[in-house]
Design a protein around this motif. Structure first.
Motif, short mmCIF file in Angstrom:
data_model
loop_
_atom_site.label_atom_id
_atom_site.label_comp_id
_atom_site.label_asym_id
_atom_site.label_seq_id
_atom_site.Cartn_x
_atom_site.Cartn_y
_atom_site.Cartn_z
N THR A 1 -3.77 1.28 11.75
CA THR A 1 -2.43 1.47 12.30
C THR A 1 -2.16 2.95 12.57
OG1 THR A 1 -1.49 1.58 10.08
CG2 THR A 1 -1.53 -0.57 11.14
N GLN A 2 -2.80 3.81 11.82
CA GLN A 2 -2.80 5.25 12.05
C GLN A 2 -4.06 5.78 11.37
OE1 GLN A 2 0.89 6.67 10.46
NE2 GLN A 2 0.37 6.25 8.36
N PRO A 3 -4.47 7.00 11.67
CA PRO A 3 -5.74 7.49 11.10
C PRO A 3 -5.78 7.37 9.58
CG PRO A 3 -4.97 8.99 12.81
CD PRO A 3 -3.88 7.98 12.59
N GLY A 4 -6.76 6.62 9.09
CA GLY A 4 -6.95 6.46 7.66
C GLY A 4 -6.11 5.38 7.01
N LEU A 5 -5.25 4.69 7.78
CA LEU A 5 -4.41 3.64 7.24
C LEU A 5 -4.71 2.33 7.95
CD1 LEU A 5 -2.14 2.99 5.21
CD2 LEU A 5 -0.52 3.37 7.08
N TYR A 6 -5.07 1.31 7.17
CA TYR A 6 -5.48 0.02 7.72
C TYR A 6 -4.58 -1.06 7.13
CZ TYR A 6 -9.50 2.76 9.04
OH TYR A 6 -10.30 3.73 9.58
N ALA A 7 -4.20 -2.07 7.95
CA ALA A 7 -3.27 -3.10 7.50
C ALA A 7 -3.66 -4.46 8.05
CB ALA A 7 -1.85 -2.75 7.94
N ALA A 8 -3.26 -5.49 7.32
CA ALA A 8 -3.46 -6.88 7.75
C ALA A 8 -2.42 -7.75 7.07
CB ALA A 8 -4.86 -7.36 7.39
N PRO A 9 -2.00 -8.85 7.72
CA PRO A 9 -1.04 -9.75 7.08
C PRO A 9 -1.68 -10.41 5.86
CG PRO A 9 -1.45 -10.38 9.39
CD PRO A 9 -2.35 -9.25 9.06
N LEU A 10 -0.87 -10.57 4.81
CA LEU A 10 -1.33 -11.21 3.59
C LEU A 10 -0.15 -11.92 2.95
CD1 LEU A 10 -3.69 -11.65 1.59
CD2 LEU A 10 -2.95 -9.58 0.42
N GLU A 11 -0.38 -13.16 2.55
CA GLU A 11 0.65 -13.98 1.92
C GLU A 11 1.28 -13.23 0.74
OE1 GLU A 11 0.86 -18.30 -0.36
OE2 GLU A 11 -0.92 -17.76 0.78
N ALA A 12 2.57 -13.45 0.54
CA ALA A 12 3.28 -12.79 -0.56
C ALA A 12 2.69 -13.19 -1.90
CB ALA A 12 4.76 -13.15 -0.51
N GLY A 13 2.80 -12.30 -2.85
CA GLY A 13 2.29 -12.56 -4.20
C GLY A 13 1.34 -11.47 -4.65
N ARG A 14 0.75 -11.71 -5.78
CA ARG A 14 -0.20 -10.74 -6.35
C ARG A 14 -1.62 -11.14 -5.93
NH1 ARG A 14 -0.01 -8.74 -12.52
NH2 ARG A 14 -1.43 -7.01 -12.26
N TRP A 15 -2.35 -10.18 -5.37
CA TRP A 15 -3.71 -10.44 -4.88
C TRP A 15 -4.64 -9.33 -5.33
CZ3 TRP A 15 -4.93 -14.90 -2.39
CH2 TRP A 15 -3.87 -15.66 -1.90
N ARG A 16 -5.89 -9.70 -5.59
CA ARG A 16 -6.96 -8.72 -5.84
C ARG A 16 -7.76 -8.62 -4.55
NH1 ARG A 16 -9.78 -11.10 -9.86
NH2 ARG A 16 -8.43 -10.16 -11.39
N LEU A 17 -7.87 -7.41 -4.03
CA LEU A 17 -8.61 -7.18 -2.79
C LEU A 17 -9.96 -6.56 -3.09
CD1 LEU A 17 -5.93 -5.72 -0.33
CD2 LEU A 17 -6.71 -8.07 -0.55
N ARG A 18 -11.01 -7.18 -2.56
CA ARG A 18 -12.37 -6.61 -2.61
C ARG A 18 -12.62 -6.06 -1.21
NH1 ARG A 18 -14.96 -8.01 -7.13
NH2 ARG A 18 -14.13 -9.74 -8.34
N VAL A 19 -12.46 -4.76 -1.08
CA VAL A 19 -12.49 -4.11 0.24
C VAL A 19 -13.88 -3.53 0.52
CG1 VAL A 19 -11.46 -2.26 1.62
CG2 VAL A 19 -10.05 -3.54 0.01
N THR A 20 -14.33 -3.73 1.76
CA THR A 20 -15.58 -3.14 2.24
C THR A 20 -15.25 -2.26 3.44
OG1 THR A 20 -16.83 -5.08 1.52
CG2 THR A 20 -17.90 -3.61 3.12
N VAL A 21 -15.69 -1.01 3.38
CA VAL A 21 -15.44 -0.04 4.45
C VAL A 21 -16.78 0.38 5.03
CG1 VAL A 21 -14.46 2.21 5.03
CG2 VAL A 21 -13.38 0.80 3.26
N GLU A 22 -16.89 0.29 6.36
CA GLU A 22 -18.10 0.76 7.05
C GLU A 22 -17.67 1.86 8.01
OE1 GLU A 22 -20.30 -2.52 8.78
OE2 GLU A 22 -19.64 -3.82 7.14
N ALA A 23 -18.17 3.07 7.77
CA ALA A 23 -17.83 4.21 8.61
C ALA A 23 -18.98 5.20 8.59
CB ALA A 23 -16.54 4.88 8.12
N ASP A 24 -19.28 5.76 9.75
CA ASP A 24 -20.33 6.78 9.88
C ASP A 24 -21.67 6.30 9.31
OD1 ASP A 24 -18.41 8.51 10.97
OD2 ASP A 24 -17.87 9.26 8.98
N GLY A 25 -21.98 5.03 9.49
CA GLY A 25 -23.24 4.48 9.01
C GLY A 25 -23.31 4.32 7.50
N LYS A 26 -22.19 4.46 6.82
CA LYS A 26 -22.15 4.32 5.36
C LYS A 26 -21.27 3.14 4.99
CE LYS A 26 -22.69 9.24 4.95
NZ LYS A 26 -21.95 10.36 5.42
#
Length: 160
Positions: free
Chosen positions: A126-151
């Motif tokens: 949504t802006q440099p370094g900030l990423y967003a997505a819709p997610l149902e209300a409540g408490r959630w554990r996010l397992r995030v994977t980031v791919e940038a610059d071949g890493k």
């Protein structure tokens, strides 16, 4: 005066084997009841399996350690929250504090107690370094994977 007559004189009744049996049975009944309560509470709050096959996981352990060392060496940091629209957001910065832009960011959203289905989401910048997505209300554990610059960098966090 004999021992028995002294006990009878002070208490009125002698301490017998039946008294000791009642004390022992009562003690173990309380211990068993507490153990049953704790076991039922523990099994009702456990959400599922940690790993599918522990032998296979043990064979992959050294590889996971290498990946973790490589990720730590990157020095990337991520913060998770909800924005004003109720979307899950992930903010990413590198070791110098500079925003990580133009990355591919995906996540798996899991309910902490396993009461809702696991959801795969793709977060959009949504802006440099900030990423967003819709997610149902409540408490959630996010397992995030980031791919940038071949890493590849992974992190886990909670969104309320």
């Amino acid at each position: 005066m004999t021992q028995q007559s002294r006990n009878s004189a002070t208490t009125g009744r002698p301490f017998t084997g039946w008294h000791m049996a009642i004390i022992l049975v009562s003690f173990f009944a309380i211990v068993i009841a507490v153990n049953m309560l704790m076991a039922s509470l523990a099994s009702s709050t456990f959400g599922g399996v940690v790993v599918e096959n522990s032998y296979v996981a043990s064979q992959q352990f050294n590889g996971w350690l290498k990946q973790a060392s490589a990720q730590q060496a990157l020095g990337w940091k991520g913060g998770m929250a909800r924005d004003g629209d109720g979307r899950a957001t992930v903010s990413l910065v590198d070791s110098a504090g500079k925003a990580i832009a133009a990355a591919r960011v995906t996540a798996v959203a899991e309910h902490p107690l396993g009461q809702r289905p696991t959801t795969a989401i793709v977060l959009h910048e949504t802006q440099p370094g900030l990423y967003a997505a819709p997610l149902e209300a409540g408490r959630w554990r996010l397992r995030v994977t980031v791919e940038a610059d071949g890493k590849v960098w992974r992190t886990v966090g909670e969104v309320l």
